[in-house]
Design a protein around this motif. Structure first.
Motif, PDB file in Angstrom:
ATOM      1  N   UNK A 159      35.903 -24.887 -24.673  1.00  0.00           N
ATOM      2  CA  UNK A 159      34.562 -25.461 -24.736  1.00  0.00           C
ATOM      3  C   UNK A 159      33.706 -25.002 -23.560  1.00  0.00           C
ATOM      4  N   UNK A 160      34.307 -24.906 -22.368  1.00  0.00           N
ATOM      5  CA  UNK A 160      33.543 -24.470 -21.203  1.00  0.00           C
ATOM      6  C   UNK A 160      33.120 -23.003 -21.346  1.00  0.00           C
ATOM      7  N   UNK A 161      34.017 -22.168 -21.867  1.00  0.00           N
ATOM      8  CA  UNK A 161      33.667 -20.757 -22.082  1.00  0.00           C
ATOM      9  C   UNK A 161      32.545 -20.630 -23.109  1.00  0.00           C
ATOM     10  N   UNK A 162      32.655 -21.386 -24.196  1.00  0.00           N
ATOM     11  CA  UNK A 162      31.634 -21.329 -25.240  1.00  0.00           C
ATOM     12  C   UNK A 162      30.283 -21.808 -24.730  1.00  0.00           C
ATOM     13  N   UNK A 163      30.306 -22.803 -23.874  1.00  0.00           N
ATOM     14  CA  UNK A 163      29.057 -23.365 -23.363  1.00  0.00           C
ATOM     15  C   UNK A 163      28.357 -22.412 -22.403  1.00  0.00           C
ATOM     16  N   UNK A 164      29.135 -21.697 -21.584  1.00  0.00           N
ATOM     17  CA  UNK A 164      28.555 -20.860 -20.539  1.00  0.00           C
ATOM     18  C   UNK A 164      28.344 -19.418 -20.967  1.00  0.00           C
TER      19      UNK A 164
END
Length: 267
Positions: A159-164
C-alpha cells in the motif's frame, strides 16, 4: 453494542475499504506495462515485487534483476535507489560493486546503502524510504526467512509503494513461499552464458532465466534474459541444432556421447 450500531459501524468500515480500493494510487490502477525494444516488459513505479532464487550463490542474479528495473525508474525527481540489508548478513551476501554498476549503466552515487540491526528496523526503513519523493526504488536484500515479514507486513509495504509511486523489491532465498501481498513474484535461475565472440569455449555475456510465479499484470510467464548497457534483452530460448537429435529419428550407427564442448573423440 446494539445491533443497529454494529451494522452502522460495519457499513462505515466497508465504505472506508471501498474508498481505499478505489484510490488511483493503488498499483493496479497506476501500473503501466509495455514491451520495450528489448522484449522485456517495462513496469511503472508503485509495485511491490518479490524476487526469489533457490540458492544464495545466485544472489548476484536477483540483485542485478532488481537493479535493472530500479534503474529504469530513476528520473530528475527520483534520484536515489535505497539498498537495505541486515548488518549480520552483509558478510554472507556481499555488497553491490561500484565499477560493475558503471559497466551496466548505473551510477554508483545513485545507490544508497543502509544496514540495519534487525528485521523490524529493516521493514521500518523500507516503509519510510519508499515514502520519500526522491527515492525511485527500495531494494531489501533478505537472506533468511523472518516471522516479521508476514502477509500484514507485505500488505503495508504494498500500500505504501502504491501510494507513493516508488517500487519495493524484496530479494529472497530458498524454495519456501509465504503468502504475501506482492503484486509480482519472480523466480530467477542461472542460465548458460552467451558465446564469447572471440573464444567459443570461454564464458560470454551473462544470462539468466526469469519465471513469473505470481501476478496478473504480465501475460508472459518466462524469459531468457541477457543484459546490455540499455537494460534487459530478451533472448529466444533455443537449443543448438548440432547438439540435438530429432526425437524418434533412427540412428544408422553408434553415436558417442558428447564430451565437454565438442572436443575430439575417439571413434
Amino acid at each position: 453494542m446494539s445491533l443497529p450500531d454494529r451494522q452502522q459501524r460495519l457499513a462505515a468500515l466497508r465504505d472506508t475499504i471501498a474508498d481505499i480500493e478505489r484510490k488511483p494510487a493503488l498499483a493496479e490502477a497506476r501500473a503501466m506495462v509495455k514491451n520495450d525494444a528489448q522484449g522485456f516488459p517495462v513496469l511503472a513505479g508503485g509495485l511491490l515485487q518479490e524476487v526469489f532464487t533457490d540458492q544464495r550463490r545466485n544472489a548476484g542474479a536477483i540483485l542485478g534483476f532488481a537493479l535493472a528495473q530500479a534503474r529504469s525508474l530513476l528520473s530528475e525527481q527520483r534520484l536515489a535507489i535505497i539498498y537495505l540489508q541486515l548488518a549480520a548478513e552483509a558478510q554472507q551476501l556481499g555488497l553491490p560493486y561500484g565499477p560493475g554498476l558503471v559497466s551496466f549503466g548505473l551510477a554508483p552515487e545513485a545507490l544508497i546503502l543502509v544496514r540495519t540491526a534487525n528485521m523490524a528496523e529493516l521493514l521500518w526503513a523500507a516503509e519510510e524510504a519508499v515514502a520519500c519523493r526522491a527515492v525511485a526504488a527500495v531494494i531489501a536484500d533478505i537472506g533468511s526467512p523472518s516471522r516479521l515479514l508476514d502477509f500484514t507486513a507485505s500488505r503495508r509495504l504494498s500500500l505504501r509503494a502504491a501510494e507513493t509511486g516508488s517500487s519495493i523489491f524484496l530479494l529472497r532465498y530458498g524454495a519456501g513461499r509465504e503468502a504475501s501481498a506482492a503484486h509480482l513474484r519472480w523466480r530467477l535461475l542461472p542460465a548458460p552464458s552467451a558465446r564469447q565472440r572471440y573464444d567459443a569455449k570461454a564464458p560470454g555475456p551473462l544470462r539468466w532465466r526469469a519465471q513469473l510465479e505470481k501476478g496478473t499484470l504480465i501475460k508472459q510467464t518466462e524469459w531468457l534474459l541477457g543484459w546490455t548497457e540499455n537494460g534487459f534483452s530478451a533472448i529466444a530460448s533455443q537449443r543448438r541444432s548440432q547438439d540435438r537429435i530429432a526425437a524418434g529419428a533412427p540412428l544408422s550407427r553408434a553415436v558417442p556421447a558428447v564430451l565437454a564442448d565438442r572436443l575430439p573423440q575417439a571413434g
